[in-house]
Design an enzyme around this catalytic site. Sequence first.
Site, PDB file in Angstrom:
ATOM      1  N   GLY A  75       0.826  -1.196   0.000  1.00  0.00           N
ATOM      2  CA  GLY A  75       0.000   0.000   0.000  1.00  0.00           C
ATOM      3  C   GLY A  75       0.860   1.245   0.000  1.00  0.00           C
ATOM      4  O   GLY A  75       2.052   1.202   0.322  1.00  0.00           O
ATOM      5  N   GLY A 123       0.616  -5.267   0.729  1.00  0.00           N
ATOM      6  CA  GLY A 123      -0.594  -5.257  -0.076  1.00  0.00           C
ATOM      7  C   GLY A 123      -0.451  -5.976  -1.397  1.00  0.00           C
ATOM      8  O   GLY A 123      -1.440  -6.452  -1.969  1.00  0.00           O
ATOM      9  N   GLU A 146       5.861  -5.672   7.682  1.00  0.00           N
ATOM     10  CA  GLU A 146       5.172  -4.623   8.433  1.00  0.00           C
ATOM     11  C   GLU A 146       5.786  -4.298   9.787  1.00  0.00           C
ATOM     12  O   GLU A 146       5.718  -3.138  10.236  1.00  0.00           O
ATOM     13  CB  GLU A 146       3.696  -4.999   8.610  1.00  0.00           C
ATOM     14  CG  GLU A 146       2.851  -4.818   7.367  1.00  0.00           C
ATOM     15  CD  GLU A 146       3.018  -5.921   6.338  1.00  0.00           C
ATOM     16  OE1 GLU A 146       2.456  -5.801   5.237  1.00  0.00           O
ATOM     17  OE2 GLU A 146       3.736  -6.909   6.619  1.00  0.00           O
ATOM     18  N   ASP A 154      -1.157  -7.660   7.319  1.00  0.00           N
ATOM     19  CA  ASP A 154      -2.600  -7.578   7.102  1.00  0.00           C
ATOM     20  C   ASP A 154      -2.925  -8.152   5.736  1.00  0.00           C
ATOM     21  O   ASP A 154      -2.235  -9.059   5.289  1.00  0.00           O
ATOM     22  CB  ASP A 154      -3.086  -6.133   7.281  1.00  0.00           C
ATOM     23  CG  ASP A 154      -2.580  -5.176   6.206  1.00  0.00           C
ATOM     24  OD1 ASP A 154      -1.521  -5.460   5.604  1.00  0.00           O
ATOM     25  OD2 ASP A 154      -3.253  -4.160   5.967  1.00  0.00           O
TER      26      ASP A 154
END
Length: 359
Positions: A75, A123, A146, A154
């Site tokens: 992301g 992502g 992350e 995630d």
Amino acid sequence: MPEEAAPEEAVPEEVLFERRGRLGVVTLNRPKAVNALTAGMVAAMLDQLTAWADDDGVAAVLVQGSGQRGLCAGGDIVAIYRDMLAGGDETAGFWEAEYRLNSLVARYPKPYVAFMDGLVLGGGVGISAHGSVRIVTERTRTGMPETTIGFVPDVGGTLLLSRSPGESGTHSALTGAHLSGADALFLGLADHFVPSERLADLAAALENEAAEAAVGRFSGHAPASGLEEQRDWIDACYAADDAEEIVRRLRAAGGEAAEAADTIEAKSPTAVKVALASLRRVRGLSLDEALAQEYRVGLRCLAGPDFREGIRAQVVDKDRNPNWRPATLGEVRAHDVERYFAPLGDRELVLLEKETGRA
């Protein structure tokens, strides 16, 4: 005479869609940012993939990245950083749409072929590793990094890594290591190995051939996975449910294990402990349930200090010297971790309800 205004340069589309024979092609088109996902890209992919799912003229979908650096670096964390500084709510909306996209990819009714070439991080894993036909190459560098920026895996990454052999997924999540294509195959994040020089020919074959047959013709043997070769000490050290105990075992094992301990202790202590708890809690959940848990954790990370500080240190100021709060694993208490998983009330993410009208 007044000077004529210079024509405005056309802004390139961030994601491109085209039909090639019976193949629907999605090309992420931000090569300078290694195709990092924006809210607009996610919304466009959701709309187009939904349309193609019901289009009898589309037999399969291919997702690839433009440029030479990779499919997707994750992301757009600079946009997230700016939103945090502004006290906005755009990131929560971005994640809701992104997780809907991840859910759609996982249950897509047609072959969903992902070229996981080059960098495939965060992502980028979400839009590829949930697909039905996942292809890596000798250039693949993937992972969920992350904890390096004070965040937690995630996009369904906690579920994917919880299903990896032994404790290899735990090791990958806590260290945030970049993994090879062979490692991705071992972890269960990918299915096939195709040399990068053959991807263009494979894409052409997919225009008219069944995906399974085309991929079978182009697939080859992957090199050995370095992660698989380290399986013995990984399984022994990461079997603990306590991060400090994991670090102690890694140090006692020495060698590469001790290096992993150094890596973990450089990450956000809070993120490490929450990531470990996330992996343990997600076992047995569906993908949509896992995404709902990650959404709870993500919103709590937005409100805490480490996510913002991690992005600052790694991407904004680039001093690589984050000031984590708390600074050590021992200072992060069990009740601190527990708060990240508390229900969100009317802000809960309910994907099935949003997609199908069912709770």
